[in-house]
Design a protein around this motif. Structure first.
Motif, short mmCIF file in Angstrom:
data_model
loop_
_atom_site.label_atom_id
_atom_site.label_comp_id
_atom_site.label_asym_id
_atom_site.label_seq_id
_atom_site.Cartn_x
_atom_site.Cartn_y
_atom_site.Cartn_z
N VAL A 1 -2.44 8.35 0.16
CA VAL A 1 -1.51 9.49 0.17
C VAL A 1 -0.68 9.34 1.44
CG1 VAL A 1 -3.05 11.08 1.43
CG2 VAL A 1 -1.36 12.01 -0.16
N GLU A 2 0.58 9.74 1.37
CA GLU A 2 1.43 9.73 2.57
C GLU A 2 1.47 11.14 3.11
OE1 GLU A 2 5.47 8.26 2.11
OE2 GLU A 2 5.81 8.31 4.28
N MET A 3 0.78 11.32 4.23
CA MET A 3 0.61 12.65 4.81
C MET A 3 1.48 12.79 6.05
SD MET A 3 -1.00 15.59 5.04
CE MET A 3 -2.51 15.60 4.06
N TYR B 1 0.80 -1.22 0.00
CA TYR B 1 0.00 0.00 0.00
C TYR B 1 0.83 1.27 0.00
CZ TYR B 1 -4.50 -2.19 1.01
OH TYR B 1 -5.67 -2.89 0.94
N HIS B 2 2.04 1.13 0.49
CA HIS B 2 2.86 2.33 0.63
C HIS B 2 3.83 2.32 -0.54
CE1 HIS B 2 5.29 5.06 3.58
NE2 HIS B 2 5.48 5.41 2.32
N LEU B 3 3.33 2.79 -1.69
CA LEU B 3 4.11 2.83 -2.93
C LEU B 3 4.19 4.26 -3.43
CD1 LEU B 3 2.53 -0.07 -5.04
CD2 LEU B 3 4.65 -0.16 -3.71
N HIS B 4 5.30 4.56 -4.07
CA HIS B 4 5.47 5.85 -4.73
C HIS B 4 5.72 5.58 -6.21
CE1 HIS B 4 5.84 7.94 -0.83
NE2 HIS B 4 6.46 6.84 -0.44
N LEU B 5 4.90 6.17 -7.06
CA LEU B 5 5.13 6.03 -8.51
C LEU B 5 6.27 6.94 -8.95
CD1 LEU B 5 1.45 6.02 -9.86
CD2 LEU B 5 2.98 4.05 -9.62
ZN LIG Z 1 6.94 6.64 1.57
#
Ligand SMILES: [Zn+2]
Ligand SMILES: [Zn+2]
Length: 290
Positions: free
Chosen positions: A86-88, A5-9
């Motif tokens: 989103v990573e907030m 779930y914690h992915l960055h494109l």
């Molecule tokens: Zn991250």
């Protein structure tokens, strides 16, 4: 089921949104996930990549990074099979603005992160090094876990990410003199009163510390506090999807954790842990071989 779930494109510091928010790039992530039996994939781009972040904080790094449009990102992700996250960051004093920003988009989940201890600096970025603001490791660790506890208590987030990111530098930085469990305590107490999921992140395996977040002792305290876990790699490129998941599965098995959190529309449910296409007995065998 397995999740990432914690992915960055978008890799850190590089390129334009148009280069990375493409079907082609998403396909690379999906292919990597399928190969590893990871069923649920979601993207959680850093909030500070978006212009809207500057309404929350105007840190010099953010001023440099905040160029994408949050609405365009959300719209793009909805054209793909990825869950939308989103990573907030937690920004003290901006909680109301964070809440209204999060409410104005239909996220499946929100990953909450402490990268910065406010103006005291970053725990994972040498350019804004928080270590320079503290006289010893114990005072820094104490403050870091107070921030983590506050993140949990804020009720703004669905997942607390890389729960002991403070250890990222491993032996490059002094260890606290006190038993780390003393520092974990306020965080564990906050978890006991919250529904937030704790991220098991294999990203630590790629960092100087070479260890999963959270440490085993911290994971045990999370369990005692009644917390459930989410699973992610924090990949910033397709070849990092599912990175180190065999270690993560072993980690869960040793802890006796059998279910992980799955999110949709900011609702969570629990699913049995396992790679798609493998039945639980096969997984047991793999465990026995490992
Ligand atoms: Zn991250
Ligand atoms: Zn992060």
């Amino acid at each position: 089921m397995l999740t990432d779930y914690h992915l960055h494109l978008r890799p850190d510091e590089v390129g334009e949104a148009a280069e990375y928010f493409t079907q082609e790039n998403v396909d690379r992530y999906l292919a990597a996930a399928e190969e590893q039996g990871i069923e649920e994939l979601g993207v959680s781009e850093h909030i500070y990549r978006f212009e809207e972040a500057l309404e929350l904080w105007r840190h010099p790094y953010w001023l440099d990074q905040a160029v994408d449009e949050l609405g365009a990102y959300c719209e793009f992700v909805r054209t793909t099979p990825l869950r939308l996250g989103v990573e907030m960051d937690l920004i003290r004093g901006a909680e109301d603005r964070i809440a209204s920003l999060l409410e104005s988009h239909d996220f499946d989940y929100v990953v909450g992160s402490v990268h910065y201890l406010g103006e005291k600096g970053a725990v994972d970025d040498r350019r804004y090094d928080a270590w320079e603001s503290f006289s010893d490791a114990d005072s820094l660790w104490q403050e870091y876990f107070e921030w983590q506890a506050e993140l949990v208590r804020s009720g703004l987030f669905d997942i607390v990410s890389h729960p002991d990111l403070i250890k990222i530098w491993g032996e490059d930085r002094p260890a606290p003199e006190r038993d780390p469990r003393f520092h974990y305590e306020p965080f564990a107490q906050a978890l006991a009163e919250s529904e937030i999921a704790v991220e098991v992140s294999t990203a630590g395996l790629r960092k100087p510390v070479r260890e999963i977040y959270p440490a085993r002792a911290l994971a045990e305290m999370c369990l005692e506090a009644g917390a459930e876990f989410a699973l992610s790699s924090d990949a910033h490129a397709p070849d990092q999807v599912g990175f180190g998941y065999d270690n993560a599965l072993e980690f869960f098995r040793d802890l006796g954790v059998q279910r992980i959190c799955v999110f949709e529309g900011r609702q969570r449910r629990l699913e049995p842990i396992g790679r798609t296409g493998l039945d639980p007995e096969e997984l047991e065998d793999r465990g026995a071989e490992a």
